[in-house]
Design a protein around this motif. Structure first.
Motif, PDB file in Angstrom:
ATOM      1  N   LEU A   1       0.970  -1.844  -0.058  1.00  0.00           N
ATOM      2  CA  LEU A   1       0.185   0.233   0.070  1.00  0.00           C
ATOM      3  C   LEU A   1       1.081   1.255  -0.003  1.00  0.00           C
ATOM      4  N   TRP A   2       2.318   1.472   0.793  1.00  0.00           N
ATOM      5  CA  TRP A   2       2.686   2.614   0.592  1.00  0.00           C
ATOM      6  C   TRP A   2       3.468   2.054  -0.473  1.00  0.00           C
ATOM      7  N   THR A   3       3.970   1.181  -1.418  1.00  0.00           N
ATOM      8  CA  THR A   3       4.917   2.095  -2.956  1.00  0.00           C
ATOM      9  C   THR A   3       3.430   1.906  -3.803  1.00  0.00           C
ATOM     10  N   ALA A   4       1.924   1.594  -3.617  1.00  0.00           N
ATOM     11  CA  ALA A   4       1.563   2.009  -4.422  1.00  0.00           C
ATOM     12  C   ALA A   4       0.593   4.076  -3.929  1.00  0.00           C
ATOM     13  N   ALA A   5       0.903   4.217  -2.940  1.00  0.00           N
ATOM     14  CA  ALA A   5       0.580   5.433  -2.695  1.00  0.00           C
ATOM     15  C   ALA A   5       1.466   6.485  -2.783  1.00  0.00           C
ATOM     16  N   SER A   6       3.079   6.418  -2.787  1.00  0.00           N
ATOM     17  CA  SER A   6       4.195   7.049  -2.790  1.00  0.00           C
ATOM     18  C   SER A   6       3.873   6.806  -4.709  1.00  0.00           C
ATOM     19  N   TYR A   7       3.523   6.066  -5.399  1.00  0.00           N
ATOM     20  CA  TYR A   7       3.159   6.073  -6.810  1.00  0.00           C
ATOM     21  C   TYR A   7       3.133   6.792  -7.450  1.00  0.00           C
ATOM     22  N   TYR A   8       1.520   7.269  -7.035  1.00  0.00           N
ATOM     23  CA  TYR A   8       0.064   7.774  -6.929  1.00  0.00           C
ATOM     24  C   TYR A   8       0.597   9.587  -6.851  1.00  0.00           C
ATOM     25  N   SER A   9       1.231   9.427  -5.232  1.00  0.00           N
ATOM     26  CA  SER A   9       1.706  10.396  -4.746  1.00  0.00           C
ATOM     27  C   SER A   9       2.598  11.358  -6.060  1.00  0.00           C
ATOM     28  N   ILE A  10       2.924  10.767  -7.038  1.00  0.00           N
ATOM     29  CA  ILE A  10       4.248  11.198  -7.974  1.00  0.00           C
ATOM     30  C   ILE A  10       3.567  11.217  -8.558  1.00  0.00           C
ATOM     31  N   LEU A  11       2.259  10.532  -9.381  1.00  0.00           N
ATOM     32  CA  LEU A  11       1.277  11.659 -10.189  1.00  0.00           C
ATOM     33  C   LEU A  11       0.613  12.790  -9.202  1.00  0.00           C
ATOM     34  N   ALA A  12       0.217  12.714  -8.634  1.00  0.00           N
ATOM     35  CA  ALA A  12       0.200  14.118  -8.296  1.00  0.00           C
ATOM     36  C   ALA A  12       0.628  14.963  -8.425  1.00  0.00           C
ATOM     37  N   HIS A  13       1.907  14.924  -7.949  1.00  0.00           N
ATOM     38  CA  HIS A  13       2.482  16.386  -8.248  1.00  0.00           C
ATOM     39  C   HIS A  13       3.226  16.293  -9.913  1.00  0.00           C
ATOM     40  N   GLY A  14       2.830  15.974 -10.758  1.00  0.00           N
ATOM     41  CA  GLY A  14       2.984  15.507 -12.178  1.00  0.00           C
ATOM     42  C   GLY A  14       2.755  17.036 -12.361  1.00  0.00           C
ATOM     43  N   PRO A  15       3.453  17.262 -13.279  1.00  0.00           N
ATOM     44  CA  PRO A  15       3.360  18.757 -13.927  1.00  0.00           C
ATOM     45  C   PRO A  15       2.277  18.485 -14.884  1.00  0.00           C
ATOM     46  N   ALA A  16       1.865  19.875 -15.085  1.00  0.00           N
ATOM     47  CA  ALA A  16      -0.344  20.098 -15.617  1.00  0.00           C
ATOM     48  C   ALA A  16       0.252  20.004 -17.072  1.00  0.00           C
ATOM     49  N   GLU A  17       1.458  20.088 -17.919  1.00  0.00           N
ATOM     50  CA  GLU A  17       1.506  19.770 -18.899  1.00  0.00           C
ATOM     51  C   GLU A  17       1.091  18.221 -19.298  1.00  0.00           C
ATOM     52  N   MET A  18       1.781  17.813 -18.252  1.00  0.00           N
ATOM     53  CA  MET A  18       1.065  15.860 -18.973  1.00  0.00           C
ATOM     54  C   MET A  18       0.148  15.645 -18.621  1.00  0.00           C
ATOM     55  N   TYR A  19      -0.923  16.384 -18.323  1.00  0.00           N
ATOM     56  CA  TYR A  19      -2.299  16.282 -17.846  1.00  0.00           C
ATOM     57  C   TYR A  19      -3.305  16.745 -19.077  1.00  0.00           C
ATOM     58  N   TYR A  20      -2.457  18.087 -19.510  1.00  0.00           N
ATOM     59  CA  TYR A  20      -3.292  18.637 -20.954  1.00  0.00           C
ATOM     60  C   TYR A  20      -2.867  17.903 -21.889  1.00  0.00           C
ATOM     61  N   VAL A  21      -1.807  16.718 -22.080  1.00  0.00           N
ATOM     62  CA  VAL A  21      -1.475  16.358 -23.046  1.00  0.00           C
ATOM     63  C   VAL A  21      -2.848  15.203 -22.959  1.00  0.00           C
ATOM     64  N   LEU A  22      -2.826  14.802 -22.614  1.00  0.00           N
ATOM     65  CA  LEU A  22      -3.568  13.809 -21.796  1.00  0.00           C
ATOM     66  C   LEU A  22      -4.651  13.742 -22.305  1.00  0.00           C
ATOM     67  N   ALA A  23      -5.817  15.167 -21.814  1.00  0.00           N
ATOM     68  CA  ALA A  23      -6.762  15.500 -22.029  1.00  0.00           C
ATOM     69  C   ALA A  23      -6.559  15.894 -23.545  1.00  0.00           C
ATOM     70  N   VAL A  24      -5.894  16.724 -24.434  1.00  0.00           N
ATOM     71  CA  VAL A  24      -6.588  16.579 -26.146  1.00  0.00           C
ATOM     72  C   VAL A  24      -6.155  15.444 -26.522  1.00  0.00           C
ATOM     73  N   ILE A  25      -5.544  13.979 -26.254  1.00  0.00           N
ATOM     74  CA  ILE A  25      -5.653  13.004 -26.891  1.00  0.00           C
ATOM     75  C   ILE A  25      -7.175  12.350 -26.319  1.00  0.00           C
ATOM     76  N   VAL A  26      -7.607  12.284 -25.198  1.00  0.00           N
ATOM     77  CA  VAL A  26      -8.480  11.664 -25.358  1.00  0.00           C
ATOM     78  C   VAL A  26      -9.930  12.741 -26.254  1.00  0.00           C
ATOM     79  N   GLY A  27      -9.765  14.532 -26.415  1.00  0.00           N
ATOM     80  CA  GLY A  27     -10.487  15.143 -26.626  1.00  0.00           C
ATOM     81  C   GLY A  27      -9.934  14.489 -28.339  1.00  0.00           C
ATOM     82  N   ILE A  28     -10.004  13.945 -28.828  1.00  0.00           N
ATOM     83  CA  ILE A  28      -8.909  13.952 -30.544  1.00  0.00           C
ATOM     84  C   ILE A  28      -9.834  12.407 -30.441  1.00  0.00           C
TER      85      ILE A  28
END
Length: 190
Positions: free
Chosen positions: A40-67
């Motif tokens: 559980l700590w390993t999984a939580a650490s991974y999701y914590s890294i995702l939560a602190h990722g750059p916003a641009e990463m999420y924008y690119v993902l949103a554009v790809i989903v929109g396409i």
């Protein structure tokens, strides 16, 4: 038609690939029994890294989903029965994935994993995060299965269209000898 299907398959494959990267965390919580605090700590650490990722990463993902969503919706304009059946199912599964991700994954990642308590890997895992971590793994699995369904429907559509073209070709081949035979029986003036 082929370009749109190819684009849907590429977008879906990309999204599946991005979901498969979560397997680092999800495999420990879904498929390893018993689920330990270390997992559980390993999984939580991974999701914590995702939560602190750059916003641009999420924008690119949103554009790809929109396409992908726009491409599937545009396929319905043709009005062919195959498009309604295969693309209708694909739209349902794609929309299920988007809604599951937006309502079950994104809020939990950003509300629960932006700040983890200081810990060592063998420390007891907080009860408040346990449910969130297990729910994230389940939601990611549901999204992966739905996107796999989109790929299966697109493959089925390709097979059905290929079968229809093969049937038309074989029917036209069987009609040509009949026409040539009927012309061959006509007496030729000498």
């Amino acid at each position: 038609m082929g370009f749109r299907s190819s684009l849907v398959v590429c977008v879906t494959s990309f999204l599946l690939g991005s979901l498969f990267t979560h397997w680092i965390a999800d495999s420990l919580t879904l498929w390893k029994s018993p689920v330990t605090d270390e997992h559980l700590w390993t999984a939580a650490s991974y999701y914590s890294i995702l939560a602190h990722g750059p916003a641009e990463m999420y924008y690119v993902l949103a554009v790809i989903v929109g396409i992908g969503a726009i491409t599937i919706l545009l396929s319905l304009r043709d009005g062919e029965a195959g498009n309604l059946m295969f693309d209708g199912g694909s739209i349902f599964l794609f929309a299920t994935t988007i809604s599951m991700y937006l309502y079950s994954v994104v809020p939990v990642v950003f509300s629960s994993f932006t700040s983890l308590p200081t810990h060592k890997i063998m420390d007891p895992f907080p009860k408040s995060l346990r449910s969130a971590t297990l729910d994230l793994a389940s939601s990611n699995l549901i999204c992966s299965v739905a996107l796999t369904g989109v790929l299966a429907l697109q493959a089925g559509r390709f097979w059905a269209e290929t079968y229809d073209v093969d049937t038309e070709i074989s029917e036209s081949d069987s009609e040509e000898p009949k026409q040539s035979r009927s012309r061959g029986k006509t007496p030729v003036p000498t």
